[in-house]
Design an enzyme around this catalytic site. Structure first.
Site, short mmCIF file in Angstrom:
data_model
loop_
_atom_site.label_atom_id
_atom_site.label_comp_id
_atom_site.label_asym_id
_atom_site.label_seq_id
_atom_site.Cartn_x
_atom_site.Cartn_y
_atom_site.Cartn_z
N LYS A 185 34.17 46.31 33.17
CA LYS A 185 35.33 46.87 33.87
C LYS A 185 35.57 48.27 33.33
O LYS A 185 35.24 48.56 32.17
CB LYS A 185 36.58 46.02 33.61
CG LYS A 185 37.71 46.26 34.59
CD LYS A 185 37.52 45.47 35.85
CE LYS A 185 38.53 45.82 36.92
NZ LYS A 185 38.42 44.89 38.07
N ASP A 200 38.97 48.98 42.38
CA ASP A 200 39.97 48.00 41.95
C ASP A 200 41.30 48.68 42.28
O ASP A 200 41.34 49.54 43.17
CB ASP A 200 39.83 47.68 40.44
CG ASP A 200 40.72 46.51 40.00
OD1 ASP A 200 40.45 45.38 40.39
OD2 ASP A 200 41.71 46.73 39.27
P1 NDP Z 1 45.21 47.83 45.58
O1 NDP Z 1 45.33 49.07 44.79
O2 NDP Z 1 44.63 47.90 46.94
O3 NDP Z 1 46.65 47.14 45.72
C1 NDP Z 1 47.39 46.79 44.60
C2 NDP Z 1 48.72 46.21 45.05
O4 NDP Z 1 49.38 45.67 43.92
C3 NDP Z 1 49.66 47.22 45.65
O5 NDP Z 1 50.50 46.59 46.56
C4 NDP Z 1 50.42 47.71 44.42
O6 NDP Z 1 51.69 48.26 44.72
C5 NDP Z 1 50.58 46.42 43.66
N1 NDP Z 1 50.67 46.70 42.23
C6 NDP Z 1 49.79 47.39 41.47
N2 NDP Z 1 50.22 47.50 40.21
C7 NDP Z 1 51.40 46.85 40.19
C8 NDP Z 1 52.33 46.61 39.16
N3 NDP Z 1 52.14 47.05 37.91
N4 NDP Z 1 53.44 45.89 39.49
C9 NDP Z 1 53.65 45.45 40.77
N5 NDP Z 1 52.79 45.67 41.78
C10 NDP Z 1 51.69 46.34 41.48
O7 NDP Z 1 44.43 46.80 44.66
P2 NDP Z 1 43.69 45.45 45.06
O8 NDP Z 1 44.38 44.81 46.20
O9 NDP Z 1 42.25 45.74 45.15
O10 NDP Z 1 43.91 44.60 43.73
C11 NDP Z 1 44.98 43.65 43.58
C12 NDP Z 1 44.62 42.66 42.48
O11 NDP Z 1 43.44 41.95 42.87
C13 NDP Z 1 44.29 43.27 41.12
O12 NDP Z 1 44.69 42.37 40.11
C14 NDP Z 1 42.76 43.35 41.15
O13 NDP Z 1 42.19 43.38 39.85
C15 NDP Z 1 42.45 42.04 41.85
N6 NDP Z 1 41.12 41.94 42.45
C16 NDP Z 1 40.68 42.86 43.34
C17 NDP Z 1 39.43 42.72 43.92
C18 NDP Z 1 38.95 43.66 44.96
O14 NDP Z 1 37.87 43.41 45.51
N7 NDP Z 1 39.67 44.71 45.30
C19 NDP Z 1 38.53 41.62 43.54
C20 NDP Z 1 39.13 40.65 42.66
C21 NDP Z 1 40.37 40.84 42.12
P3 NDP Z 1 51.87 49.87 44.78
O15 NDP Z 1 51.19 50.27 46.06
O16 NDP Z 1 53.33 50.06 44.78
O17 NDP Z 1 51.20 50.42 43.56
O1 8G0 Z 2 38.13 41.59 39.71
C1 8G0 Z 2 37.06 41.63 40.31
O2 8G0 Z 2 36.32 40.66 40.42
C2 8G0 Z 2 36.62 42.91 40.96
C3 8G0 Z 2 37.58 43.84 41.29
C4 8G0 Z 2 37.16 45.01 41.91
C5 8G0 Z 2 35.81 45.22 42.17
C6 8G0 Z 2 34.87 44.27 41.80
C7 8G0 Z 2 33.41 44.52 42.11
O3 8G0 Z 2 32.61 44.63 41.20
O4 8G0 Z 2 33.09 44.58 43.28
C8 8G0 Z 2 35.28 43.11 41.21
#
Ligand code: NDP
Ligand code: 8G0
Length: 455
Positions: A113, A153
């Protein structure tokens, strides 16, 4: 008392350790206990300075990181997070979870990461491009298609991956599958944007069916937090399967249905959210756009204690977004399935509430941790790497079918492993958090033994 110096990492470590300890794993395989302190130190951490020029021509500076945690099963793989809260504790916890999650996908990917404390909010497109270029100027020395393959992410989406990939290609004069989440015309996989949210819902579909054969998402009330990549596609898939989405949120507040019996979020409302997110606008800016009276906007709140009676909760924003108290309210309101789209979405106290209730009232409630339930994202990243290596592109249907197969296999591995290593007295629903941790751990342990990294 000594305060933890890396609280998030120690939380992830303790969760893994306790679940292994509370099973029969170390009785059946005593040698594996010695692996814990070894597997818990990253193979390598890279830390670097990132200077970039803002639109006023003034030099700015941020911290850049890549935690290369474990490369037993394949190249380090895991996303890049750009958020002001990023530090080594957070990236170590995320990298640690990634090792075991990636093992659960069944693909050849190790765990890592990275990211930066750079805040993309309020930055112009040009500033983001210059930041990505500077970040990659250093990172490009440490990654590669056979070494380490980052992705997006929080705060890193398709636009940022484009700038990062362009920078890598310029610095190295090489077109290779060094990042995933790429655009479709330049090596990306179809379904990658949808994969985490869709995969989460496929996983929960299996939980629902297992708990009550023949049951489905149809008419289920689903509370979701977050409104980014994961939350949006989870919501769209829930709606497609006949469920009702009763909440979405961001870091500033939450939209919750005013009357939880009325119609839930529509695909059109979710498209409007996707649009404003691209411009880094707050969810609150949509209050006047949505049908008057349909939602309550709760400034500064998370949705959990405001959603009333629900069937499913999908935390999909960030770590530690469900507290012990909130978990107790969810349980009191009859939630049956909790599955994390976010990484470590639940605090240790919340997991204890869910797991205690599962054992107290067999069949009543079922919790799935992020490292199993959100594995669909990294799984399709693994499929993107496979397509890049073979220089082919699969159709949406092909990738979606493979994603579904991987999520079903991951669910079955968690269930079967939990049953095999259970030390519980109940004959209700097996612990998915134990199943996921044990299965991921055994797979990496076996590999490390075979490679002579552990003996
Ligand atoms: P995005 O940046 O697209 O969205 C993040 C969302 O979470 C936004 O709505 C954001 O609000 C909110 N957020 C972020 N930080 C905080 C915080 N400190 N407190 C409250 N709300 C918060 O990210 P993703 O949707 O990609 O990721 C969301 C979660 O999913 C993370 O934990 C990530 O690690 C996990 N994840 C993502 C994957 C992926 O493929 N993208 C894969 C597996 C897991 P705001 O817009 O106000 O910042
Ligand atoms: O948390 C995860 O598994 C994650 C989040 C964002 C990206 C990736 C990836 O390697 O595609 C994994």
């Amino acid at each position: 008392m000594v305060l933890p110096s890396e609280p998030e990492f120690e939380q992830a470590y303790n969760e893994l350790y306790l679940t292994l300890e509370q099973s029969t794993l170390f009785e059946k395989k005593p040698n594996l206990k010695k692996l814990l302190p070894i597997i818990s130190i990253p193979e390598r951490i890279i830390q670097f300075r990132v200077t970039w020029e803002d639109d006023q021509g003034i030099i700015q500076v941020n911290r850049g990181f890549r935690v290369q945690f474990n490369s037993t099963l394949g190249p380090y793989k895991g996303g890049l997070r750009f958020h002001p809260t990023v530090n080594l504790s957070i990236l170590k916890f995320l990298g640690y979870e990634q090792i075991f999650k990636n093992a659960l996908t069944g693909l050849s990917i190790g765990g890592g990461k990275g990211g930066s404390d750079f805040d993309p909010k309020g930055k112009s497109d040009n500033e983001i491009r210059r930041f990505c270029d500077s970040f990659m100027r250093e990172l490009s020395r440490h990654i590669g298609g056979f070494t380490d393959v980052p992705a997006g992410d929080i705060g890193v989406g398709g636009r940022e991956i484009g700038y990062l990939f362009g920078a890598y290609k310029r610095y190295k004069n090489t077109w290779e599958g060094v990042l995933t989440g790429k655009g479709n015309s330049w090596g990306g996989s179809l379904i990658r944007p949808e994969a985490t949210g869709y995969g989460l819902v496929y996983y929960v579909e299996k939980m629902i069916e297992y708990a009550k054969p023949g049951d489905s998402f149809k008419d289920k009330k689903v509370a979701i937090s977050g409104s980014g990549n994961v939350a949006q596609y989870a919501a769209l898939k829930v709606i497609e399967l006949g469920g009702k989405v009763v909440s979405l949120s961001d870091s500033k507040g939450a939209f919750v249905l005013a009357d939880n019996e009325s119609e839930g979020f529509t695909p059109d409302e979710i498209a409007q959210i996707a649009q404003i997110k691209l411009q880094h606008k707050e969810l609150a800016s949509l209050e006047s756009k949505f049908k008057a009276g349909k939602f309550k906007y709760l400034a500064g709140e998370r949705p959990w204690v405001h959603v009333g009676k629900i069937d499913v909760a999908l935390p999909s924003a960030t770590q530690n977004e469900v507290s012990g108290e909130e978990a107790a309210v969810l349980v009191a309101n009859g939630v049956k399935f909790i599955a994390e789209g976010s990484n470590m979405g639940s605090t240790m106290e919340a997991i204890e509430v869910f797991e205690a209730e599962r054992q107290k009232a067999p069949g009543s409630i079922w919790y799935a941790p992020g490292k199993a339930a959100n594995a669909g994202g990294v799984a399709v990243s693994g499929l993107e790497m496979a397509q890049n290596s073979a220089r082919v592109s699969w159709t949406r249907e092909e990738v979606d079918a493979k994603l579904k197969d991987i999520m079903v296999a991951c669910f079955e591995t968690c269930v079967n492993t939990a049953i095999e290593y259970s030390s519980e007295k109940t004959d209700g629903l097996p612990s998915l958090v134990k199943g996921a941790n044990i299965a991921g751990f055994i797979k990496v342990a076996q590999g490390m033994e075979d490679l002579g990294d552990f003996y």
